[in-house]
Design a protein around this motif. Structure first.
Motif, PDB file in Angstrom:
ATOM      1  N   ALA A 195      -1.612  21.583  61.519  1.00  0.00           N
ATOM      2  CA  ALA A 195      -1.949  21.941  60.144  1.00  0.00           C
ATOM      3  C   ALA A 195      -3.345  21.445  59.778  1.00  0.00           C
ATOM      4  CB  ALA A 195      -0.903  21.359  59.185  1.00  0.00           C
ATOM      5  N   GLN A 196      -3.718  20.272  60.267  1.00  0.00           N
ATOM      6  CA  GLN A 196      -5.057  19.760  59.986  1.00  0.00           C
ATOM      7  C   GLN A 196      -6.135  20.620  60.643  1.00  0.00           C
ATOM      8  OE1 GLN A 196      -4.863  15.679  61.286  1.00  0.00           O
ATOM      9  NE2 GLN A 196      -4.211  14.928  59.280  1.00  0.00           N
ATOM     10  N   MET A 197      -5.845  21.146  61.810  1.00  0.00           N
ATOM     11  CA  MET A 197      -6.802  22.032  62.474  1.00  0.00           C
ATOM     12  C   MET A 197      -7.013  23.317  61.679  1.00  0.00           C
ATOM     13  SD  MET A 197      -5.731  21.589  66.489  1.00  0.00           S
ATOM     14  CE  MET A 197      -6.948  22.795  66.997  1.00  0.00           C
ATOM     15  N   ASP A 198      -5.985  23.714  60.941  1.00  0.00           N
ATOM     16  CA  ASP A 198      -6.096  24.901  60.087  1.00  0.00           C
ATOM     17  C   ASP A 198      -6.708  24.588  58.729  1.00  0.00           C
ATOM     18  OD1 ASP A 198      -5.019  26.473  62.042  1.00  0.00           O
ATOM     19  OD2 ASP A 198      -2.961  26.278  61.308  1.00  0.00           O
ATOM     20  N   GLY A 199      -7.103  23.326  58.523  1.00  0.00           N
ATOM     21  CA  GLY A 199      -7.763  22.948  57.281  1.00  0.00           C
ATOM     22  C   GLY A 199      -6.842  22.461  56.187  1.00  0.00           C
ATOM     23  N   ALA A 200      -5.576  22.159  56.504  1.00  0.00           N
ATOM     24  CA  ALA A 200      -4.637  21.691  55.488  1.00  0.00           C
ATOM     25  C   ALA A 200      -4.837  20.203  55.233  1.00  0.00           C
ATOM     26  CB  ALA A 200      -3.197  21.952  55.925  1.00  0.00           C
ATOM     27  N   SER A 201      -4.869  19.822  53.968  1.00  0.00           N
ATOM     28  CA  SER A 201      -4.979  18.411  53.603  1.00  0.00           C
ATOM     29  C   SER A 201      -3.612  17.747  53.700  1.00  0.00           C
ATOM     30  CB  SER A 201      -5.530  18.276  52.180  1.00  0.00           C
ATOM     31  OG  SER A 201      -4.644  18.875  51.246  1.00  0.00           O
ATOM     32  N   ASP A 202      -3.605  16.424  53.539  1.00  0.00           N
ATOM     33  CA  ASP A 202      -2.337  15.697  53.603  1.00  0.00           C
ATOM     34  C   ASP A 202      -1.395  16.133  52.485  1.00  0.00           C
ATOM     35  OD1 ASP A 202      -3.044  14.268  55.862  1.00  0.00           O
ATOM     36  OD2 ASP A 202      -3.947  12.636  54.713  1.00  0.00           O
ATOM     37  N   PHE A 203      -1.910  16.325  51.291  1.00  0.00           N
ATOM     38  CA  PHE A 203      -1.061  16.751  50.187  1.00  0.00           C
ATOM     39  C   PHE A 203      -0.501  18.156  50.429  1.00  0.00           C
ATOM     40  CE2 PHE A 203      -3.491  13.424  48.039  1.00  0.00           C
ATOM     41  CZ  PHE A 203      -2.487  12.786  47.321  1.00  0.00           C
ATOM     42  N   GLN A 208       3.825  21.844  51.435  1.00  0.00           N
ATOM     43  CA  GLN A 208       4.054  23.174  51.975  1.00  0.00           C
ATOM     44  C   GLN A 208       4.736  23.177  53.342  1.00  0.00           C
ATOM     45  OE1 GLN A 208       0.483  25.540  51.934  1.00  0.00           O
ATOM     46  NE2 GLN A 208       0.270  25.453  49.710  1.00  0.00           N
ATOM     47  N   VAL A 209       4.738  22.025  54.023  1.00  0.00           N
ATOM     48  CA  VAL A 209       5.358  21.971  55.349  1.00  0.00           C
ATOM     49  C   VAL A 209       6.496  20.960  55.397  1.00  0.00           C
ATOM     50  CG1 VAL A 209       4.965  21.561  57.807  1.00  0.00           C
ATOM     51  CG2 VAL A 209       3.202  22.679  56.434  1.00  0.00           C
ATOM     52  N   ALA A 210       6.224  19.722  54.995  1.00  0.00           N
ATOM     53  CA  ALA A 210       7.222  18.663  55.134  1.00  0.00           C
ATOM     54  C   ALA A 210       8.409  18.874  54.185  1.00  0.00           C
ATOM     55  CB  ALA A 210       6.581  17.308  54.883  1.00  0.00           C
ATOM     56  N   LEU A 211       8.142  19.163  52.932  1.00  0.00           N
ATOM     57  CA  LEU A 211       9.243  19.326  51.981  1.00  0.00           C
ATOM     58  C   LEU A 211      10.123  20.543  52.275  1.00  0.00           C
ATOM     59  CD1 LEU A 211       7.815  18.296  48.488  1.00  0.00           C
ATOM     60  CD2 LEU A 211       9.280  17.001  50.040  1.00  0.00           C
ATOM     61  N   PRO A 212       9.563  21.713  52.609  1.00  0.00           N
ATOM     62  CA  PRO A 212      10.445  22.855  52.882  1.00  0.00           C
ATOM     63  C   PRO A 212      11.429  22.631  54.025  1.00  0.00           C
ATOM     64  CG  PRO A 212       8.220  23.631  52.463  1.00  0.00           C
ATOM     65  CD  PRO A 212       8.145  22.129  52.544  1.00  0.00           C
ATOM     66  N   VAL A 213      11.064  21.813  55.029  1.00  0.00           N
ATOM     67  CA  VAL A 213      11.989  21.554  56.135  1.00  0.00           C
ATOM     68  C   VAL A 213      12.891  20.352  55.848  1.00  0.00           C
ATOM     69  CG1 VAL A 213      10.359  22.512  57.786  1.00  0.00           C
ATOM     70  CG2 VAL A 213      10.357  20.056  57.348  1.00  0.00           C
ATOM     71  N   SER A 214      12.784  19.792  54.659  1.00  0.00           N
ATOM     72  CA  SER A 214      13.555  18.587  54.307  1.00  0.00           C
ATOM     73  C   SER A 214      14.648  18.889  53.285  1.00  0.00           C
ATOM     74  CB  SER A 214      12.615  17.505  53.760  1.00  0.00           C
ATOM     75  OG  SER A 214      11.585  17.219  54.666  1.00  0.00           O
ATOM     76  N   LYS A 215      15.135  20.112  53.238  1.00  0.00           N
ATOM     77  CA  LYS A 215      16.163  20.466  52.261  1.00  0.00           C
ATOM     78  C   LYS A 215      17.425  19.618  52.403  1.00  0.00           C
ATOM     79  CE  LYS A 215      18.699  24.416  50.379  1.00  0.00           C
ATOM     80  NZ  LYS A 215      18.957  25.878  50.486  1.00  0.00           N
ATOM     81  N   PRO A 216      17.937  19.366  53.623  1.00  0.00           N
ATOM     82  CA  PRO A 216      19.118  18.489  53.727  1.00  0.00           C
ATOM     83  C   PRO A 216      18.875  17.094  53.155  1.00  0.00           C
ATOM     84  CG  PRO A 216      18.789  19.697  55.761  1.00  0.00           C
ATOM     85  CD  PRO A 216      17.569  19.931  54.927  1.00  0.00           C
ATOM     86  N   LEU A 217      17.696  16.538  53.437  1.00  0.00           N
ATOM     87  CA  LEU A 217      17.374  15.213  52.911  1.00  0.00           C
ATOM     88  C   LEU A 217      17.286  15.235  51.388  1.00  0.00           C
ATOM     89  CD1 LEU A 217      16.453  12.253  53.318  1.00  0.00           C
ATOM     90  CD2 LEU A 217      14.109  13.137  53.474  1.00  0.00           C
ATOM     91  N   ILE A 218      16.668  16.262  50.840  1.00  0.00           N
ATOM     92  CA  ILE A 218      16.533  16.356  49.387  1.00  0.00           C
ATOM     93  C   ILE A 218      17.906  16.449  48.729  1.00  0.00           C
ATOM     94  CG2 ILE A 218      15.632  17.777  47.509  1.00  0.00           C
ATOM     95  CD1 ILE A 218      13.338  18.577  49.349  1.00  0.00           C
ATOM     96  N   MET A 219      18.780  17.283  49.286  1.00  0.00           N
ATOM     97  CA  MET A 219      20.119  17.423  48.710  1.00  0.00           C
ATOM     98  C   MET A 219      20.918  16.129  48.835  1.00  0.00           C
ATOM     99  SD  MET A 219      19.962  20.394  47.506  1.00  0.00           S
ATOM    100  CE  MET A 219      21.660  20.546  46.971  1.00  0.00           C
ATOM    101  N   LEU A 220      20.725  15.419  49.939  1.00  0.00           N
ATOM    102  CA  LEU A 220      21.392  14.125  50.103  1.00  0.00           C
ATOM    103  C   LEU A 220      20.951  13.149  49.030  1.00  0.00           C
ATOM    104  CD1 LEU A 220      23.047  12.041  51.754  1.00  0.00           C
ATOM    105  CD2 LEU A 220      20.966  11.624  53.079  1.00  0.00           C
ATOM    106  N   MET A 221      19.638  13.030  48.824  1.00  0.00           N
ATOM    107  CA  MET A 221      19.124  12.114  47.818  1.00  0.00           C
ATOM    108  C   MET A 221      19.548  12.528  46.410  1.00  0.00           C
ATOM    109  SD  MET A 221      17.481   9.699  49.347  1.00  0.00           S
ATOM    110  CE  MET A 221      18.554   9.767  50.780  1.00  0.00           C
ATOM    111  N   VAL A 222      19.553  13.832  46.146  1.00  0.00           N
ATOM    112  CA  VAL A 222      19.977  14.312  44.827  1.00  0.00           C
ATOM    113  C   VAL A 222      21.429  13.938  44.569  1.00  0.00           C
ATOM    114  CG1 VAL A 222      20.466  16.393  43.484  1.00  0.00           C
ATOM    115  CG2 VAL A 222      18.283  16.166  44.658  1.00  0.00           C
ATOM    116  N   MET A 223      22.295  14.152  45.545  1.00  0.00           N
ATOM    117  CA  MET A 223      23.713  13.839  45.352  1.00  0.00           C
ATOM    118  C   MET A 223      23.924  12.345  45.128  1.00  0.00           C
ATOM    119  SD  MET A 223      25.884  16.237  47.950  1.00  0.00           S
ATOM    120  CE  MET A 223      27.380  15.452  47.370  1.00  0.00           C
TER     121      MET A 223
END
Length: 318
Positions: A195-203, A208-223
């Motif tokens: 992603a950095q090679m494509d010019g993506a910043s850490d934010f 756009q990458v880390a959160l979309p693949v973290s849906k199980p973790l998000i639902m766990l924390m929400v519950m």
């Protein structure tokens, strides 16, 4: 010649090729085992479900029938007086509204802090990563106590505000460790480098990458945090002194105490008055359990799949 040698060759091939042992799963296809497993599981389900069902039917039954053992599988002497008395109190509606606010706001703050903190700690290039992790872990073993917590909340000017309920326990260290482990094993460094090679910043990579693949973790924390904030009353009891800001659990606690006090006071009078007060107290107890538990019982099954997946990924790969 071929017809005569074929059986011998077949037998020799069977003798030369060892038979594979019977898989364990096929050995468990035993009707007796299956029957025993089903019986054990049904008993476990009954042990969990029946107390909830009993409370539900007891909340609409005559307390005398409950005491006499007449309420087992169906209500007896149906009455909704307990619910009527609870919802006739305007503090219950106010407490329900406050609880929804505390739950939504507290969950949003906690999940946001844990996701961002867990991702930062999962980055091997974070300066002082081990030092920060050590500070968090120390708090799991050493706690300043209630007095220290009260003094901090008071000195920050948070007393009798919504922030006194949602901020002190916003970040749980164990949940932070689960989030860190999840990001370490789910979001590889190669993906971030690409992603950095494509010019993506850490934010941008995080959102756009880390959160979309973290849906199980998000639902766990929400519950976890929805259940914690919905059932919480101790912080409100310590830090709030305005009845209009009490959450539902604290309002129901006060109603229960008032019912017990009324029953004890009625015992000094005639027996009929005491019996009536005790009847109202019992109806109120069962109805309060149903009112406080029903919203979570309705909502949580819809998130159970993500909860199980998130818990396994975040806990096993630690």
């Amino acid at each position: 010649m071929t017809l005569k040698t074929l059986p011998a060759a077949r037998a020799a091939a069977e003798h030369a090729t060892p038979r594979r042992p019977t898989p364990r799963w096929s050995r468990m296809q035993d009707p007796l085992f299956n029957t025993g497993a089903v019986v054990v599981l049904l008993c476990a389900i009954a042990a969990v479900v029946y107390p909830l069902y009993f409370i539900a039917i007891a909340s609409v039954s005559d307390p005398s029938a409950v005491y006499e053992g007449k309420v087992w599988f169906a209500p007896s002497g149906i009455t909704f007086e307990g619910y009527q008395r609870i919802f006739a109190d305007p503090k219950v509606i106010s407490g329900l509204q406050n609880t929804v606010v505390y739950t939504v706001l507290g969950t949003a703050i906690s999940v946001s802090a844990i996701l961002t903190g867990g991702y930062a700690l999962s980055r091997k290039d974070l300066p002082g990563r081990k030092f920060f992790m050590l500070l968090f872990v120390i708090t799991m073993f050493f706690d300043g106590g209630l007095i220290t917590k009260y003094l901090v909340v008071r000195d920050l000017g948070l007393m009798n505000t919504v922030w006194a309920v949602v901020l002190p326990g916003a970040v749980g260290v164990w949940n932070l460790i689960i989030a860190r482990s999840f990001f370490e094993h789910t979001v590889p460094d190669e993906l971030r480098e690409a992603a950095q090679m494509d010019g993506a910043s850490d934010f941008r990579f995080f959102f756009q990458v880390a959160l979309p693949v973290s849906k199980p973790l998000i639902m766990l924390m929400v519950m976890i945090h929805v259940v914690a904030h919905w059932n919480s009353f101790f912080d409100a009891l310590i830090f709030l002194n305005d009845d209009s800001k009490y959450p539902l659990q604290l309002v129901l606690r006060n109603i229960l105490i008032q019912s017990d006090v009324s029953s004890a006071t009625g015992s000094a009078g005639d027996a009929a008055s005491y019996a009536a007060q005790q009847r109202i107290a019992d109806l109120t107890k069962y109805a309060m359990i149903v009112v406080s538990s029903l919203p979570l019982m309705i909502a949580l099954p819809f998130m159970q799949k993500h909860f199980t997946k998130g818990a396994l990924i975040g806990a096993v790969k630690s």
